[in-house]
Design an enzyme around this catalytic site. Structure first.
Site, PDB file in Angstrom:
ATOM      1  N   HIS A  81       0.851  -1.193   0.000  1.00 59.77           N
ATOM      2  CA  HIS A  81       0.000   0.000   0.000  1.00 59.77           C
ATOM      3  C   HIS A  81       0.890   1.246   0.000  1.00 59.77           C
ATOM      4  O   HIS A  81       1.950   1.257   0.615  1.00 59.77           O
ATOM      5  CB  HIS A  81      -0.902   0.036   1.244  1.00 59.77           C
ATOM      6  CG  HIS A  81      -2.052   0.963   1.094  1.00 59.77           C
ATOM      7  ND1 HIS A  81      -1.975   2.311   1.382  1.00 59.77           N
ATOM      8  CD2 HIS A  81      -3.306   0.756   0.638  1.00 59.77           C
ATOM      9  CE1 HIS A  81      -3.146   2.872   1.125  1.00 59.77           C
ATOM     10  NE2 HIS A  81      -3.969   1.956   0.684  1.00 59.77           N
TER      11      HIS A  81
ATOM     12  N   ASP B  85      -7.907  -5.352  -0.037  1.00 60.27           N
ATOM     13  CA  ASP B  85      -8.402  -6.221  -1.119  1.00 60.27           C
ATOM     14  C   ASP B  85      -8.069  -7.695  -0.931  1.00 60.27           C
ATOM     15  O   ASP B  85      -8.567  -8.544  -1.684  1.00 60.27           O
ATOM     16  CB  ASP B  85      -7.831  -5.738  -2.460  1.00 60.27           C
ATOM     17  CG  ASP B  85      -8.385  -4.376  -2.806  1.00 60.27           C
ATOM     18  OD1 ASP B  85      -7.603  -3.410  -2.927  1.00 60.27           O
ATOM     19  OD2 ASP B  85      -9.616  -4.269  -2.896  1.00 60.27           O
TER      20      ASP B  85
HETATM   21  C1  SDX Z   1      -6.174   0.224  -2.955  1.00 62.42           C
HETATM   22  O1  SDX Z   1      -4.581   4.781  -2.027  1.00 62.42           O
HETATM   23  C2  SDX Z   1      -5.432   4.088  -1.412  1.00 62.42           C
HETATM   24  O2  SDX Z   1      -5.814   4.369  -0.302  1.00 62.42           O
HETATM   25  C3  SDX Z   1      -5.985   2.912  -2.184  1.00 62.42           C
HETATM   26  C4  SDX Z   1      -6.949   2.032  -1.435  1.00 62.42           C
HETATM   27  C5  SDX Z   1      -8.226   2.731  -1.145  1.00 62.42           C
HETATM   28  O3  SDX Z   1      -8.917   2.327  -0.200  1.00 62.42           O
HETATM   29  O4  SDX Z   1      -8.599   3.626  -1.949  1.00 62.42           O
HETATM   30  O5  SDX Z   1      -6.381   1.597  -0.210  1.00 62.42           O
HETATM   31  C6  SDX Z   1      -7.329   0.812  -2.270  1.00 62.42           C
HETATM   32  O6  SDX Z   1      -5.870   0.658  -4.031  1.00 62.42           O
HETATM   33  C7  SDX Z   1      -5.389  -0.850  -2.271  1.00 62.42           C
HETATM   34  C8  SDX Z   1      -4.228  -1.357  -3.147  1.00 62.42           C
HETATM   35  C9  SDX Z   1      -4.780  -2.393  -4.148  1.00 62.42           C
HETATM   36  N1  SDX Z   1      -3.699  -2.780  -5.109  1.00 62.42           N
HETATM   37  C10 SDX Z   1      -3.058  -3.939  -5.005  1.00 62.42           C
HETATM   38  O7  SDX Z   1      -3.217  -4.751  -4.090  1.00 62.42           O
HETATM   39  C11 SDX Z   1      -2.090  -4.200  -6.166  1.00 62.42           C
HETATM   40  C12 SDX Z   1      -0.798  -4.787  -5.600  1.00 62.42           C
HETATM   41  N2  SDX Z   1      -0.122  -3.738  -4.826  1.00 62.42           N
HETATM   42  C13 SDX Z   1       0.887  -2.985  -5.516  1.00 62.42           C
HETATM   43  O8  SDX Z   1       0.723  -2.791  -6.880  1.00 62.42           O
HETATM   44  C14 SDX Z   1       1.395  -1.795  -4.725  1.00 62.42           C
HETATM   45  O9  SDX Z   1       1.655  -2.218  -3.463  1.00 62.42           O
HETATM   46  C15 SDX Z   1       0.558  -0.535  -4.674  1.00 62.42           C
HETATM   47  C16 SDX Z   1       0.220  -0.050  -6.026  1.00 62.42           C
HETATM   48  C17 SDX Z   1      -0.670  -0.768  -3.879  1.00 62.42           C
HETATM   49  C18 SDX Z   1       1.389   0.516  -3.961  1.00 62.42           C
HETATM   50  O10 SDX Z   1       2.529   0.656  -4.682  1.00 62.42           O
HETATM   51  P1  SDX Z   1       3.544   1.847  -4.326  1.00 62.42           P
HETATM   52  O11 SDX Z   1       3.249   2.510  -3.060  1.00 62.42           O
HETATM   53  O12 SDX Z   1       3.673   2.668  -5.545  1.00 62.42           O
HETATM   54  O13 SDX Z   1       4.815   1.034  -3.983  1.00 62.42           O
HETATM   55  P2  SDX Z   1       5.992   0.829  -4.960  1.00 62.42           P
HETATM   56  O14 SDX Z   1       5.434   0.465  -6.294  1.00 62.42           O
HETATM   57  O15 SDX Z   1       6.873   1.991  -4.844  1.00 62.42           O
HETATM   58  O16 SDX Z   1       6.667  -0.463  -4.305  1.00 62.42           O
HETATM   59  C19 SDX Z   1       7.750  -0.317  -3.375  1.00 62.42           C
HETATM   60  C20 SDX Z   1       8.512  -1.632  -3.519  1.00 62.42           C
HETATM   61  C21 SDX Z   1       8.907  -1.935  -4.958  1.00 62.42           C
HETATM   62  O17 SDX Z   1      10.026  -2.771  -4.930  1.00 62.42           O
HETATM   63  P3  SDX Z   1      11.526  -2.052  -5.051  1.00 62.42           P
HETATM   64  O18 SDX Z   1      11.496  -1.272  -6.352  1.00 62.42           O
HETATM   65  O19 SDX Z   1      11.673  -1.206  -3.825  1.00 62.42           O
HETATM   66  O20 SDX Z   1      12.503  -3.241  -5.110  1.00 62.42           O
HETATM   67  O21 SDX Z   1       7.650  -2.705  -3.115  1.00 62.42           O
HETATM   68  C22 SDX Z   1       7.436  -3.550  -4.232  1.00 62.42           C
HETATM   69  C23 SDX Z   1       7.762  -2.773  -5.458  1.00 62.42           C
HETATM   70  O22 SDX Z   1       8.135  -3.624  -6.525  1.00 62.42           O
HETATM   71  N3  SDX Z   1       6.014  -3.922  -4.168  1.00 62.42           N
HETATM   72  C24 SDX Z   1       5.571  -5.144  -4.377  1.00 62.42           C
HETATM   73  C25 SDX Z   1       4.182  -5.077  -4.178  1.00 62.42           C
HETATM   74  N4  SDX Z   1       3.836  -3.817  -3.869  1.00 62.42           N
HETATM   75  C26 SDX Z   1       4.975  -3.109  -3.866  1.00 62.42           C
HETATM   76  N5  SDX Z   1       6.217  -6.292  -4.704  1.00 62.42           N
HETATM   77  C27 SDX Z   1       5.425  -7.388  -4.859  1.00 62.42           C
HETATM   78  N6  SDX Z   1       4.091  -7.400  -4.674  1.00 62.42           N
HETATM   79  C28 SDX Z   1       3.439  -6.262  -4.334  1.00 62.42           C
HETATM   80  N7  SDX Z   1       2.127  -6.269  -4.158  1.00 62.42           N
END
Ligand code: SDX
Length: 393
Positions: free
Chosen positions: A271, A328
């Protein structure tokens, strides 16, 4: 209208703003709507109470609660002209496309904006909160090829939705009290979440002077994305793949999620704000167990989800990046157990998020200096240059 309004137009230029609706502490895993903790609201209120709290700024008293529920009944029907819109959509139309199209069309069938502009907003808020259920259920019936079921005045907000979704003249369906309670709680968990992607879109569109129906329609489209509201559907598809292709073994999915060269992410994990367990996920997990226990079956997807969570929370990659289950991760399993199809999961998210979108739209509109959103950028393109006279020869 919606409580004390303090609004910082800074967002209009920079993307950060002040609000008195929702508080999140991402480090401690705290979520509060108008000061009330999410787990207390989920435990003690129903969804309409929380919708009232978000829109008006305080929980309804007994008479206000009854009046609000009656308003929901009064506005639950859809204009018959809108029903014919469903005939224009192909059967494979995604429910979020239908929901967004129907939301923006409300202004065509209910032109209160023109007829009584002053109290229009109150009526539009009520129409949206009430009709969103009817639009969603009619969409489902159209997909199933079943006759639509009209709302009933003797049923509560969530009972009506479940009845419009699942009743047929053959099955004599009656909303189950445990399922109805669980649905109230799941919608509460989704009701608002500060400046998330879709709420920012609702406010940005509204800041141009677009009406509430149009702003909500835009927010529905933003929520549709798999990284936002579409994640609950992606979680189920991920769990079903583990069950069918990996015979329940989670190793490959965990390895793929950690692989920098693989775009795959562990859906329902991570998140932007929470760097600890999403407080909504904790409540959603308990609701999931309660519903599945009540329905009396063992869900292999819940078993896989729990093993995924345990493995990820013990894994250095996820721990180093503070990746935990988000809202989720368990909600889709519960919706699926309720009989809601996966392509309707994001619609369920939208029904839940609607009061939060409305509350934030009202706060933006009533803000002390309501201005059009116009964030600036850092230009990193070419410096000034001129057209070479020979460029077309
Ligand atoms: C919602 O904003 C809100 O409040 C949203 C929400 C709401 O109520 O409105 O809470 C609802 O959108 C919840 C999120 C639903 N999405 C998912 O579950 C999709 C999977 N999650 C990811 O795509 C991700 O965690 C996000 C999009 C939710 C957040 O991504 P960020 O904050 O942009 O984090 P990032 O992409 O900068 O990741 C930081 C690191 C990265 O690795 P490094 O580059 O540091 O090596 O964490 C890794 C990312 O690759 N990472 C993950 C991951 N999420 C982040 N690696 C594997 N699996 C994941 N799910």
């Amino acid at each position: 209208q919606s409580g004390l309004i303090t609004y910082d137009p800074g967002y209009a230029n920079t993307g950060s703003c002040s609000s008195n609706i929702t508080f999140i502490d991402g480090e401690k895993g705290i979520l509060r709507y108008r000061g009330y903790d999410i787990d207390e609201l989920a435990e003690r209120c129903n969804f309409l109470d929380v919708a009232y709290l978000l829109v008006h700024g305080f929980l309804p008293k007994k008479d206000e609660r009854a009046a609000f529920s009656e308003l929901m009944n009064q506005h639950s029907m859809l204009h018959e002209g809108m029903r014919h819109f469903y005939d224009l959509f192909p059967d494979h139309a995604h429910p979020m496309a239908t929901l967004s199209a129907m939301a923006v069309t409300l202004s065509t069938f209910y032109p209160e904006l023109e007829s009584h502009p002053n109290e229009a907003i109150d009526i539009m808020v009520t129409r949206l909160l009430s009709k969103v259920r009817t639009i969603a259920a009619f969409t489902y019936k159209k997909m199933k090829g079943q006759p639509i079921v009209y709302p009933r005045p003797d049923l509560s907000y969530c009972e009506n939705f479940l009845n419009m979704m699942f009743y047929t003249p053959v099955n004599g369906y009656k909303p189950d009290p445990v399922i109805t309670r669980a649905l109230n709680q799941l919608l509460i968990l989704h009701a608002d979440h500060e400046q998330n992607c879709s709420s920012s879109v609702v406010k940005s569109v509204g800041s141009s002077g677009a009406n509430l129906y149009a702003s909500i329609s835009a927010g529905i489209c933003a929520l549709w994305g798999p990284l936002h509201g579409g994640a609950n559907q992606q979680v189920i598809e991920m769990l079903e793949k583990i069950q069918q292709e990996d015979n329940g073994d989670i190793t490959r999915v965990i390895d793929r999620a950690k692989d920098k060269d693989d775009p795959f992410r562990l859906m329902g994990f991570g998140h932007r704000v929470y760097k600890t367990y999403d407080p909504r996920a904790r409540v959603a997990k308990a609701i999931c167990h309660k519903v599945i226990d009540h329905l009396g079956f063992k869900d292999p997807l819940l078993d896989i989800a729990q093993r995924l969570e345990e493995a990820a929370l013990a894994d250095r990659y996820f721990k180093e990046r503070n990746l935990y289950p988000n809202v989720d991760f368990y909600t889709g399993i519960t919706y699926r157990a309720m009989g809601i199809p996966t392509n309707m999961f994001t619609v369920m998210f939208a029904i839940g998020r609607l009061p939060g979108w409305i509350a934030q739209w009202l706060e933006m509109r009533d803000g002390s200096e309501h201005r059009i959103y116009r964030p600036r950028q850092l230009y990193v393109g070419p410096t000034q240059r001129s057209v070479d006279v020979n460029w077309v020869k």
